[in-house]
Scaffold this motif. Structure first.
Motif, short mmCIF file in Angstrom:
data_model
loop_
_atom_site.label_atom_id
_atom_site.label_comp_id
_atom_site.label_asym_id
_atom_site.label_seq_id
_atom_site.Cartn_x
_atom_site.Cartn_y
_atom_site.Cartn_z
N VAL A 1 37.01 39.91 27.35
CA VAL A 1 36.28 39.61 28.62
C VAL A 1 36.74 38.12 28.80
O VAL A 1 37.19 37.81 30.14
N LEU A 2 36.69 37.26 27.85
CA LEU A 2 37.30 35.72 27.89
C LEU A 2 38.63 35.89 28.56
O LEU A 2 38.95 35.04 29.72
N ASP A 3 39.35 36.72 28.20
CA ASP A 3 40.94 36.69 28.57
C ASP A 3 41.01 36.99 29.88
O ASP A 3 41.63 36.42 30.87
N LYS B 1 38.69 36.71 32.35
CA LYS B 1 37.90 35.64 33.09
C LYS B 1 38.87 34.46 33.30
O LYS B 1 39.02 33.78 34.32
N ILE B 2 39.68 33.89 32.17
CA ILE B 2 40.42 33.04 32.28
C ILE B 2 41.61 33.26 33.02
O ILE B 2 41.86 32.34 33.80
N TYR C 1 40.21 33.15 36.81
CA TYR C 1 40.03 31.69 37.07
C TYR C 1 41.36 31.01 37.50
O TYR C 1 41.82 30.26 38.34
N ARG C 2 42.35 31.43 36.56
CA ARG C 2 43.79 30.81 36.80
C ARG C 2 44.08 31.19 38.04
O ARG C 2 45.06 30.34 38.74
N MET D 1 42.55 32.13 40.66
CA MET D 1 41.97 31.36 41.73
C MET D 1 42.39 30.05 41.94
O MET D 1 42.54 29.44 42.85
N GLU D 2 42.40 29.43 40.79
CA GLU D 2 43.11 27.99 40.93
C GLU D 2 44.34 28.02 41.68
O GLU D 2 44.67 26.99 42.41
N PHE E 1 34.42 40.04 41.66
CA PHE E 1 34.85 40.07 40.12
C PHE E 1 34.29 38.96 39.32
O PHE E 1 34.60 38.93 38.04
N ASP E 2 33.95 38.07 39.93
CA ASP E 2 33.33 36.77 39.29
C ASP E 2 31.92 37.04 38.95
O ASP E 2 31.25 37.13 40.01
#
Lengths: 158, 158
Positions: free
Chosen positions: B104-106, B108-109, B112-113, B115-116, B125-126
């Motif tokens: 899940v963390l992977d 999400k990271i 975010y990446r 999105m950045e 999805f967020d």
DNA sequence: ACTTGACCTGGAGTGCACTCCAACCGGTAG
DNA sequence: CTACCGGTTGGAGTGCACTCCAGGTCAAGT
């Protein structure tokens, strides 16, 4: 959705939900005419994620910090990602620590099983050498534990 | 070995060592003529094991129970083994829970990446859809969260 | 002899994360 | 109308796991 419904759906108690709101983990919800909290379903995804962070050992302070960043919207994306990356490392470490312990447990269970079966076993392999009523002073077979240079858990709390 | 040395070698503070003794996790050590605790090295193996039990999430009550069984010697072997087997199951569950969270963390990271980087991403999805200052009343793309039979007779305030 | 430092005890205090409680209010069913 | 359910608040209480402190003892070094 009112607080009772949310409690049921999220698995948290109404008290906990209010507590989370008080400390800032959950955003202040809208209220109905009678002053009662009304939630929409999106909050469930957030609670679920918070729960995961908690379940993976993230303390309330960091969850608070993450929640705070979240309220700042897109501007905090990078910071949030960095937090998650730091946390990811911690989770990975936890996993390998647990995996290591698992094999220690396996060994020990096996040892006990053999001892139960009456098999002769070097008691030095058991950490449970009775210290009080069996203290023989001249032990020579020190077994392993490679010089335990003390740095076990001497950090963590600032 | 006196309590200071043990503290250094075990990574616990002298206060914690005395506390553990008080609650019964550590056996009462012998005392020298001046009433000071003296330990022999075998205690280190026990502390180390206790530490592992703790690090894998065993609470103080169960550690206490285990310690208590330990003082009973060989007669408690089976019970101790059973405790460890129960704990082993818990540890295994923890590991898979953590592993799941890791992915899940992977994800999400990664999200975010992207999105950045300005990549267009479905904000649904967020989990971080802003609930408070973005509450548009006519959202139609509900994404998942399977319907959840709305017990929400929310008379939206004027 | 005196000082230092490690140790002793009992008990109070801390931080986390809830959990419970009293006292009250508002809407709906019988 | 009234009982009751589910909500509201602030604040107190709980359990865990330490952590700190005051006030004292003891043994060894200068």
């Amino acid at each position: 959705m009112r607080i009772g419904d949310l409690a049921e759906k999220s698995g948290l108690s109404t008290d906990t939900l209010r507590y989370y709101e008080k400390i800032g983990l959950l955003p202040k919800p809208l209220r109905d005419a009678g002053g009662r909290r009304i939630y929409d379903q999106t909050i469930l995804r957030w609670i679920d994620f918070l729960d995961r962070l908690k379940a993976t050992g993230m303390g309330i302070k960091d969850r608070l910090r993450y929640a705070d960043l979240r309220t700042k919207g897109g501007a905090s994306l990078t910071e949030r990602r960095e937090m998650l990356e730091v946390h990811r490392v911690k989770v990975r470490e936890d996993i390998s620590r647990l995996a290591e312990m698992l094999s220690v447990l396996d060994e020990k269970i096996d040892l006990y099983r053999r001892m139960e079966a009456g098999e002769p076993v070097d008691p030095a392999f058991d950490n449970c050498a009775r210290t009080e009523h069996g203290a023989q002073p001249g032990l020579k077979g020190q077994t392993h534990e490679p010089s335990t240079q003390a740095g076990t858990r001497a950090d963590a709390k600032p």
